[in-house]
Design an enzyme around this catalytic site. Structure first.
Site, mmCIF file in Angstrom:
data_model
loop_
_atom_site.group_PDB
_atom_site.id
_atom_site.type_symbol
_atom_site.label_atom_id
_atom_site.label_comp_id
_atom_site.label_asym_id
_atom_site.label_seq_id
_atom_site.Cartn_x
_atom_site.Cartn_y
_atom_site.Cartn_z
ATOM 1 N N LYS A 189 0.837 -1.205 0.000
ATOM 2 C CA LYS A 189 0.000 0.000 0.000
ATOM 3 C C LYS A 189 0.872 1.255 0.000
ATOM 4 C CE LYS A 189 -3.291 2.591 2.930
ATOM 5 N NZ LYS A 189 -4.128 2.600 4.158
ATOM 6 N N ASP B 40 -2.562 10.193 3.751
ATOM 7 C CA ASP B 40 -3.967 9.822 3.912
ATOM 8 C C ASP B 40 -4.684 10.848 4.786
ATOM 9 O OD1 ASP B 40 -6.407 8.598 4.149
ATOM 10 O OD2 ASP B 40 -5.691 6.922 5.403
ATOM 11 N N LYS C 94 -10.123 12.900 8.184
ATOM 12 C CA LYS C 94 -9.651 12.468 9.495
ATOM 13 C C LYS C 94 -9.604 13.651 10.448
ATOM 14 C CE LYS C 94 -6.574 8.650 8.150
ATOM 15 N NZ LYS C 94 -7.276 7.586 8.891
ATOM 16 N N ASP D 75 1.543 6.206 5.718
ATOM 17 C CA ASP D 75 0.569 5.303 5.111
ATOM 18 C C ASP D 75 1.102 4.655 3.826
ATOM 19 O OD1 ASP D 75 -1.834 4.053 5.586
ATOM 20 O OD2 ASP D 75 -3.047 5.525 4.508
ATOM 21 N N ASP E 255 -12.173 7.161 3.735
ATOM 22 C CA ASP E 255 -10.970 6.903 4.524
ATOM 23 C C ASP E 255 -10.573 5.421 4.481
ATOM 24 O OD1 ASP E 255 -8.818 7.488 6.126
ATOM 25 O OD2 ASP E 255 -9.975 7.694 7.976
ATOM 26 N N ARG F 202 -7.804 -0.328 0.849
ATOM 27 C CA ARG F 202 -8.365 -1.497 0.166
ATOM 28 C C ARG F 202 -8.815 -1.152 -1.253
ATOM 29 N NH1 ARG F 202 -12.700 -2.002 4.938
ATOM 30 N NH2 ARG F 202 -11.001 -0.889 5.962
#
Ligand code: BES
Ligand code: MN
Ligand code: ZN
Length: 484
Positions: free
Chosen positions: A256, A261, A268, A279, A338, A342
């Site tokens: 990833k 992020d 966030k 991240d 967020d 995936r």
């Protein structure tokens, strides 16, 4: 740090410092005796008077008449000395030297007799831990002259070839450096450039980078949905290492690479948001593992794939409620922007399968829930297969960079079912790491696949920053595979 091995004794050592280890319940080993002589019996005196008990990680620096530093490091009771004890003791001993002017050190911890591990493993652990402790992030800092980092070489007392351990240490260093870089420098393009320079370092490596135009054309709709909110275009980085015959199917690692992020429209909270520069630690881990494997020239074929994307809020960003079509053709209802990891990984995993891997493993700082479940000590290993996760966990134990399993039972799958698409991108509060794994599993149905959530292990918010975990686990896994 440059690391070599030799059988030069403390007497003969030309280094600025030596490290000697001691158990609290054993008499002096040969190196310790020699060091004691160099110090005119000071160590014996300190030991007798109980000023130095050699408890685990007890450390003391002494000076010989010639001005050589002798770092005494305690390892506690011989029976209780585990790989973790060795790791922390090595860290303590090296840290005692890094802020001194010493440039070189000879390490005699390997003169000890190990009860709970073989010498080869102990030596490997010490080499990796020493390099780890000597690392300091410097790239975006101005250091005063007198604070320049100086410990740059270690000779370890051993007749062994330590090149594998040194290769792993180099991979770990690469990963930490990438992880620690700020997000305004380490963006998708930077990762692609870094991959390029790595691929050029070795004859049997090559690189391919897909840009946003190609990924749009290929209909990677899930990854491109995340990428839409950012001015920094995404990249799909494919690093290829050929160490075996073409007929041998590759091992593929996917990492990833969210270079920052923010959460996107599902923004966030502000506190600690800076930590989301980490991240991309999955990406950094697979790139570091690639470096280790290329350094070792393992007889395997390895492909490393990094979807590199920034997750930002914007007028063109993807929204909660959107339904997007992934590269696989499966549709995804976005309920939280967020849960972007995936979204990029599913397209990268689908793409990876075009290279017909014998093993496919993804690594990702995927869920905060993973930190809740396992804390900072174990990476979470998930798979629907039985052998693959066992092999990964075993490698982690071998090199003391450990994982722990979480289940991916079908019972959890219903949490990501929805009326509006083939699946939704979040599974609710319960079992957050597992439902994230379940989401990925829907894209890896016919392949020998495992998912590793490294949210708790890849960095810590103390001064250390990126830890370089779990490069050692992955490199050791691939070493074990190459020995099969
Ligand atoms: N990168 C984060 C996961 C994360 C958060 C790792 C904090 C380490 C510390 C990931 O993209 C994320 O935001 N996950 C969400 C998922 C949720 C929306 C289902 C999370 O964990 O809160
Ligand atoms: Mn996120
Ligand atoms: Zn994320």
């Amino acid at each position: 740090m440059k690391i070599t091995s030799s059988l030069v004794t403390p007497n003969q050592s030309q280094s600025d410092a030596i490290i000697v280890g001691a158990y609290s319940d054993e008499k002096f080993n040969s190196a310790l005796q020699e060091a004691d002589q160099l110090l005119n019996g000071q160590i014996s005196k300190l030991h007798k008077s109980n000023d130095f008990k050699a408890n685990a990680s007890e450390v003391l620096t002494l000076f010989t008449n010639e001005g050589k530093r002798v770092v005494l490091i305690g390892l506690g009771k011989k029976d209780k000395c585990q790989l973790g004890t060795l790791q922390s003791a090595t860290t303590k001993a090296i840290k005692a030297l890094v802020s001194t002017p010493a440039k070189s050190v000879s390490n005699y911890m390997t003169a000890l007799d190990f009860k709970n591990s073989d010498n080869e493993t102990a030596c490997k652990i010490i080499v990796i831990a020493a390099s780890h402790a000597a690392y300091r992030y410097e790239t975006t800092k101005n250091f005063k002259k007198d604070n320049k980092h100086s410990l740059d070489s270690m000779d370890i007392y051993s007749s062994q070839d330590i090149s594998q351990a040194a290769a792993i240490a180099e991979g770990v260093r690469t990963t930490r450096e990438l992880g620690n870089l700020p997000p305004n420098i380490c963006n998708p393009e930077y990762l692609a450039d870094k991959a390029k320079s790595i691929s050029k370092q070795y004859d049997n490596c090559s690189l391919n980078v897909l840009d946003h135009k190609e990924m749009n054309k290929m209909k990677m709709g899930s990854l491109m949905a995340v990428a839409r909110g950012s001015r920094n275009n995404p990249k799909m980085i494919v690093l290829n290492y050929k160490g075996a015959a073409k007929s041998q199917k590759p091992h593929i690692l996917v990492g990833k690479g969210i270079t920052f992020d923010t959460g996107g429209i599902s923004l966030k909270p502000g506190a600690n948001m800076d930590e989301m520069k980490y991240d991309m630690c999955g990406a950094a881990t697979v790139i570091g593992t690639f470096v280790a494997v290329a350094e070792m020239q393992l007889p395997i074929n390895l492909i490393v794939i990094v979807p590199a994307v920034e997750n930002m809020p914007d007028g063109d960003a993807y929204r909660p409620g959107d339904v997007v079509t992934s590269y696989s053709g499966k549709t995804i209802e976005v309920l939280n922007t967020d849960a972007e990891g995936r979204m990029i990984l599913c397209d990268a995993l689908t793409y990876a399968q075009e290279f017909e891997p014998q093993v496919l493993i993804d690594l990702a700082t995927l869920t905060g829930a993973c930190v809740v479940a396992l804390g900072h000590n174990a990476s979470a290993v998930m798979s629907k297969k039985t052998q693959l996760p066992q092999d990964i966990l075993a490698a982690g134990i071998d090199i003391h960079d450990r994982g722990w399993p979480l289940p991916l039972w079908d019972d959890y799958q219903k949490q990501i079912d929805t009326s509006f698409a083939d699946m939704q991108n979040v599974g609710g509060f319960a079992g957050g790491s597992i439902t994230a794994g379940c989401f990925l599993s829907r894209f890896c149905e016919d392949v020998n696949w495992a998912h590793i959530d490294i949210a708790g292990t890849a960095w810590n918010n103390k001064k250390e920053g990126a830890t370089g975990r779990p490069v050692a686990m992955m490199a050791q896994y691939l070493i074990n595979e190459s020995n099969k």
